[in-house]
Structure formats: structure tokens, C-alpha cells
Scaffold this motif. Structure first.
Motif, PDB file in Angstrom:
ATOM      1  N   GLU A   1      48.946 -32.752 -21.325  1.00 22.27           N
ATOM      2  CA  GLU A   1      47.942 -32.043 -21.644  1.00 22.27           C
ATOM      3  C   GLU A   1      46.781 -32.628 -22.584  1.00 22.27           C
ATOM      4  OE1 GLU A   1      51.094 -30.798 -24.458  1.00 22.27           O
ATOM      5  OE2 GLU A   1      51.120 -30.689 -22.399  1.00 22.27           O
ATOM      6  N   SER A   2      47.342 -33.324 -23.589  1.00 30.51           N
ATOM      7  CA  SER A   2      46.375 -33.932 -24.692  1.00 30.51           C
ATOM      8  C   SER A   2      45.939 -35.281 -24.269  1.00 30.51           C
ATOM      9  CB  SER A   2      47.020 -33.618 -25.971  1.00 30.51           C
ATOM     10  OG  SER A   2      48.116 -34.625 -26.079  1.00 30.51           O
ATOM     11  N   GLY A   3      47.004 -36.023 -23.590  1.00 31.29           N
ATOM     12  CA  GLY A   3      46.795 -37.460 -23.220  1.00 31.29           C
ATOM     13  C   GLY A   3      46.994 -38.396 -24.304  1.00 31.29           C
ATOM     14  N   ARG A   4      47.547 -37.872 -25.454  1.00 33.87           N
ATOM     15  CA  ARG A   4      47.742 -38.712 -26.861  1.00 33.87           C
ATOM     16  C   ARG A   4      49.176 -39.127 -26.733  1.00 33.87           C
ATOM     17  NH1 ARG A   4      49.666 -39.085 -31.646  1.00 33.87           N
ATOM     18  NH2 ARG A   4      48.208 -39.632 -33.265  1.00 33.87           N
ATOM     19  N   LYS A   5      49.177 -40.547 -27.143  1.00 29.42           N
ATOM     20  CA  LYS A   5      50.277 -41.211 -27.125  1.00 29.42           C
ATOM     21  C   LYS A   5      50.543 -41.346 -28.739  1.00 29.42           C
ATOM     22  CE  LYS A   5      50.550 -45.055 -25.269  1.00 29.42           C
ATOM     23  NZ  LYS A   5      50.248 -46.692 -24.468  1.00 29.42           N
ATOM     24  N   ASN A   6      51.740 -41.508 -29.013  1.00 30.15           N
ATOM     25  CA  ASN A   6      52.261 -41.931 -30.372  1.00 30.15           C
ATOM     26  C   ASN A   6      51.954 -43.148 -30.526  1.00 30.15           C
ATOM     27  OD1 ASN A   6      52.693 -39.316 -31.403  1.00 30.15           O
ATOM     28  ND2 ASN A   6      54.686 -39.458 -30.495  1.00 30.15           N
ATOM     29  N   LEU A   7      51.133 -43.937 -31.264  1.00 31.00           N
ATOM     30  CA  LEU A   7      50.853 -45.138 -31.466  1.00 31.00           C
ATOM     31  C   LEU A   7      51.482 -45.851 -32.625  1.00 31.00           C
ATOM     32  CD1 LEU A   7      47.131 -45.469 -30.541  1.00 31.00           C
ATOM     33  CD2 LEU A   7      48.772 -45.753 -29.212  1.00 31.00           C
ATOM     34  N   ARG A   8      51.954 -47.070 -32.766  1.00 25.37           N
ATOM     35  CA  ARG A   8      52.204 -47.736 -33.906  1.00 25.37           C
ATOM     36  C   ARG A   8      51.192 -47.742 -34.729  1.00 25.37           C
ATOM     37  NH1 ARG A   8      52.867 -52.261 -36.917  1.00 25.37           N
ATOM     38  NH2 ARG A   8      55.116 -53.430 -37.120  1.00 25.37           N
ATOM     39  N   MET A   9      51.566 -47.069 -35.987  1.00 27.22           N
ATOM     40  CA  MET A   9      50.467 -47.043 -37.403  1.00 27.22           C
ATOM     41  C   MET A   9      51.029 -48.156 -38.171  1.00 27.22           C
ATOM     42  SD  MET A   9      48.786 -44.756 -35.990  1.00 27.22           S
ATOM     43  CE  MET A   9      47.592 -44.151 -37.178  1.00 27.22           C
ATOM     44  N   PRO A  10      50.006 -48.540 -39.174  1.00 26.33           N
ATOM     45  CA  PRO A  10      50.395 -49.623 -40.249  1.00 26.33           C
ATOM     46  C   PRO A  10      51.193 -49.047 -41.145  1.00 26.33           C
ATOM     47  CG  PRO A  10      47.921 -48.850 -40.263  1.00 26.33           C
ATOM     48  CD  PRO A  10      48.861 -48.223 -39.234  1.00 26.33           C
ATOM     49  N   ASP A  11      52.175 -49.986 -41.593  1.00 28.14           N
ATOM     50  CA  ASP A  11      53.155 -49.749 -42.764  1.00 28.14           C
ATOM     51  C   ASP A  11      52.052 -49.955 -44.030  1.00 28.14           C
ATOM     52  OD1 ASP A  11      55.159 -49.607 -41.232  1.00 28.14           O
ATOM     53  OD2 ASP A  11      55.647 -51.569 -40.976  1.00 28.14           O
TER      54      ASP A  11
ATOM     55  N   ASP B   1      39.571 -57.302 -29.696  1.00 26.08           N
ATOM     56  CA  ASP B   1      40.659 -56.699 -29.598  1.00 26.08           C
ATOM     57  C   ASP B   1      41.077 -55.927 -30.920  1.00 26.08           C
ATOM     58  OD1 ASP B   1      41.298 -57.078 -26.874  1.00 26.08           O
ATOM     59  OD2 ASP B   1      42.686 -58.838 -27.338  1.00 26.08           O
ATOM     60  N   VAL B   2      41.723 -54.929 -30.802  1.00 24.17           N
ATOM     61  CA  VAL B   2      42.034 -54.241 -32.087  1.00 24.17           C
ATOM     62  C   VAL B   2      43.554 -54.664 -32.392  1.00 24.17           C
ATOM     63  CG1 VAL B   2      42.697 -51.988 -33.290  1.00 24.17           C
ATOM     64  CG2 VAL B   2      40.388 -52.292 -31.955  1.00 24.17           C
ATOM     65  N   VAL B   3      43.698 -55.282 -33.602  1.00 26.33           N
ATOM     66  CA  VAL B   3      45.077 -55.722 -33.951  1.00 26.33           C
ATOM     67  C   VAL B   3      45.552 -55.069 -35.298  1.00 26.33           C
ATOM     68  CG1 VAL B   3      44.926 -57.726 -32.772  1.00 26.33           C
ATOM     69  CG2 VAL B   3      44.181 -57.598 -35.274  1.00 26.33           C
ATOM     70  N   LEU B   4      46.906 -55.214 -35.526  1.00 31.18           N
ATOM     71  CA  LEU B   4      47.694 -54.970 -36.682  1.00 31.18           C
ATOM     72  C   LEU B   4      47.852 -56.104 -37.414  1.00 31.18           C
ATOM     73  CD1 LEU B   4      48.188 -52.202 -37.956  1.00 31.18           C
ATOM     74  CD2 LEU B   4      50.512 -52.084 -36.758  1.00 31.18           C
ATOM     75  N   VAL B   5      47.430 -56.061 -38.692  1.00 31.92           N
ATOM     76  CA  VAL B   5      47.541 -57.361 -39.556  1.00 31.92           C
ATOM     77  C   VAL B   5      48.247 -57.080 -40.670  1.00 31.92           C
ATOM     78  CG1 VAL B   5      46.481 -59.288 -40.585  1.00 31.92           C
ATOM     79  CG2 VAL B   5      45.355 -58.167 -38.545  1.00 31.92           C
ATOM     80  N   GLU B   6      49.220 -57.905 -41.055  1.00 31.44           N
ATOM     81  CA  GLU B   6      49.849 -58.043 -42.457  1.00 31.44           C
ATOM     82  C   GLU B   6      49.184 -59.098 -43.421  1.00 31.44           C
ATOM     83  OE1 GLU B   6      54.193 -58.381 -44.570  1.00 31.44           O
ATOM     84  OE2 GLU B   6      54.206 -58.356 -42.222  1.00 31.44           O
ATOM     85  N   PRO B   7      48.450 -58.943 -44.360  1.00 33.88           N
ATOM     86  CA  PRO B   7      47.789 -59.861 -45.125  1.00 33.88           C
ATOM     87  C   PRO B   7      48.974 -60.692 -46.032  1.00 33.88           C
ATOM     88  CG  PRO B   7      46.640 -57.622 -45.417  1.00 33.88           C
ATOM     89  CD  PRO B   7      48.036 -57.389 -44.787  1.00 33.88           C
TER      90      PRO B   7
END
Length: 94
Positions: free
Chosen positions: A4-14, A59-65
């Protein structure tokens, strides 16, 4: 994914990760990143992602500085276009 919402649980930043947008591909396994903490960083695509995940400008990415060199970081995750749109809708990225 709930129907119904179309929302996925995405990987969020640590704690030590930050969202970023790829602004330029510098060749090899290096990209220029605009991070959501306001900094520009040189991003490194690790070998485990290099040939499996294609990373392009925008692209949107997740980065660990890197803790020893804050102007650089390692890309940990790449979001699909649909996932990036969801992150924008929810206000996580600009």
C-alpha cells in the motif's frame, strides 16, 4: 516492501557513514563526491564493488570517510534510482 505505501526499508548510514552524490568520475576506481555533511570528498570504489556495481555521475551512494584523511572516503553502498527518489522524498538527501 509493503504494497500500500510502496516504501522499502533501505540501508541507512551507520554512525561513521554519510550520504553522498557522485559529481564526477575521475577514472579508475575514483569519483568526486558531494557529501550531505557539506564536504567535497574523493571517493574510492572498493574492489568488491568495482565490477559488480556500476557507479555513474548523479548516483546516490553511502560513503565512509577515512578517519585519517577526512577529504577521502570509501564507497560502501550504491542506491538504485527508485531508492534515491525515496530518500529524497523522506528528506534524507537534497
Amino acid at each position: 516492501m509493503s504494497e500500500e505505501s510502496g516504501r522499502k526499508n533501505l540501508r541507512m548510514p551507520d554512525d561513521n557513514e554519510v550520504f553522498a552524490v557522485v559529481t564526477q568520475h575521475n577514472g579508475g576506481n575514483h569519483v568526486q563526491l558531494r557529501c550531505m555533511d557539506g564536504k567535497e570528498r574523493m571517493g574510492r570504489i572498493p574492489g568488491r564493488m568495482k565490477y559488480r556495481v556500476w557507479i555513474n555521475e548523479g548516483d546516490v551512494v553511502l560513503v565512509e570517510p577515512w578517519d585519517w584523511q577526512d577529504e577521502k572516503g570509501t564507497i560502501e553502498w550504491r542506491y538504485s534510482d527508485q531508492d534515491a527518489d525515496q530518500l529524497r522524498r523522506e528528506g534524507h538527501i537534497e
